[in-house]
Design a protein around this motif. Structure first.
Motif, mmCIF file in Angstrom:
data_model
loop_
_atom_site.group_PDB
_atom_site.id
_atom_site.type_symbol
_atom_site.label_atom_id
_atom_site.label_comp_id
_atom_site.label_asym_id
_atom_site.label_seq_id
_atom_site.Cartn_x
_atom_site.Cartn_y
_atom_site.Cartn_z
ATOM 1 N N ASP A 1 51.025 27.498 28.500
ATOM 2 C CA ASP A 1 51.765 27.367 29.762
ATOM 3 C C ASP A 1 53.072 28.145 29.707
ATOM 4 O OD1 ASP A 1 49.773 25.724 30.767
ATOM 5 O OD2 ASP A 1 50.869 23.865 30.371
ATOM 6 N N HIS A 2 53.777 28.028 28.584
ATOM 7 C CA HIS A 2 55.056 28.726 28.438
ATOM 8 C C HIS A 2 54.861 30.243 28.415
ATOM 9 C CE1 HIS A 2 56.595 24.813 26.492
ATOM 10 N NE2 HIS A 2 56.956 24.842 27.763
ATOM 11 N N LEU A 3 53.835 30.712 27.718
ATOM 12 C CA LEU A 3 53.561 32.148 27.682
ATOM 13 C C LEU A 3 53.210 32.676 29.066
ATOM 14 C CD1 LEU A 3 51.452 32.449 24.409
ATOM 15 C CD2 LEU A 3 53.805 33.245 24.771
ATOM 16 N N HIS A 4 52.444 31.889 29.813
ATOM 17 C CA HIS A 4 52.046 32.298 31.155
ATOM 18 C C HIS A 4 53.245 32.322 32.094
ATOM 19 C CE1 HIS A 4 50.130 31.650 35.169
ATOM 20 N NE2 HIS A 4 49.487 32.714 34.733
ATOM 21 N N GLN B 1 46.840 36.547 33.675
ATOM 22 C CA GLN B 1 46.225 35.394 34.337
ATOM 23 C C GLN B 1 44.831 35.147 33.761
ATOM 24 O OE1 GLN B 1 47.650 33.403 36.504
ATOM 25 N NE2 GLN B 1 45.936 32.265 37.338
ATOM 26 N N ASP B 2 44.104 36.225 33.507
ATOM 27 C CA ASP B 2 42.752 36.127 32.969
ATOM 28 C C ASP B 2 42.757 35.488 31.571
ATOM 29 O OD1 ASP B 2 39.931 36.672 33.275
ATOM 30 O OD2 ASP B 2 40.196 38.206 31.717
ATOM 31 N N GLU B 3 43.641 35.959 30.698
ATOM 32 C CA GLU B 3 43.750 35.371 29.359
ATOM 33 C C GLU B 3 44.123 33.900 29.446
ATOM 34 O OE1 GLU B 3 45.377 38.536 26.159
ATOM 35 O OE2 GLU B 3 46.717 38.171 27.863
ATOM 36 N N PHE B 4 45.069 33.603 30.315
ATOM 37 C CA PHE B 4 45.534 32.228 30.485
ATOM 38 C C PHE B 4 44.389 31.309 30.918
ATOM 39 C CE2 PHE B 4 47.320 29.005 33.445
ATOM 40 C CZ PHE B 4 48.022 28.249 32.518
ATOM 41 N N LEU B 5 43.654 31.726 31.946
ATOM 42 C CA LEU B 5 42.575 30.884 32.463
ATOM 43 C C LEU B 5 41.468 30.678 31.439
ATOM 44 C CD1 LEU B 5 42.319 32.168 36.135
ATOM 45 C CD2 LEU B 5 43.348 30.038 35.322
ATOM 46 N N HIS B 6 41.072 31.745 30.746
ATOM 47 C CA HIS B 6 40.022 31.605 29.731
ATOM 48 C C HIS B 6 40.472 30.687 28.597
ATOM 49 C CE1 HIS B 6 38.122 35.153 31.638
ATOM 50 N NE2 HIS B 6 37.022 34.540 31.225
#
Length: 67
Positions: free
Chosen positions: A35-38, A45-50
């Motif tokens: 969450d903090h990195l995002h 966004q793609d890396e975060f969601l996966h």
């Protein structure tokens, strides 16, 4: 990104190593770090969601093991 190991490797790129002692707690802390990195726009966004999907799946698995 398919496994918890893949998420760990993503976090490792930012020198984030998580070991709290209990796997379910590790997963929760990893989610917070993601969450903090995002929020800082350091991951896509793609890396975060996966990564979040992987962590959610692993968290459910751990909850089932505890029951």
């Amino acid at each position: 990104m398919k496994t918890l190991y893949d998420v760990q490797q993503l976090l490792k790129k930012f020198d984030i190593y998580v070991y709290v002692g209990k796997r379910i707690w590790d997963i929760e802390v990893m989610a917070l770090e993601l969450d903090h990195l995002h929020e800082a726009k350091l991951i896509s966004q793609d890396e975060f969601l996966h990564a979040k999907m992987v962590l959610n799946r692993e968290h459910r698995v751990e909850e089932k093991k505890q029951k």
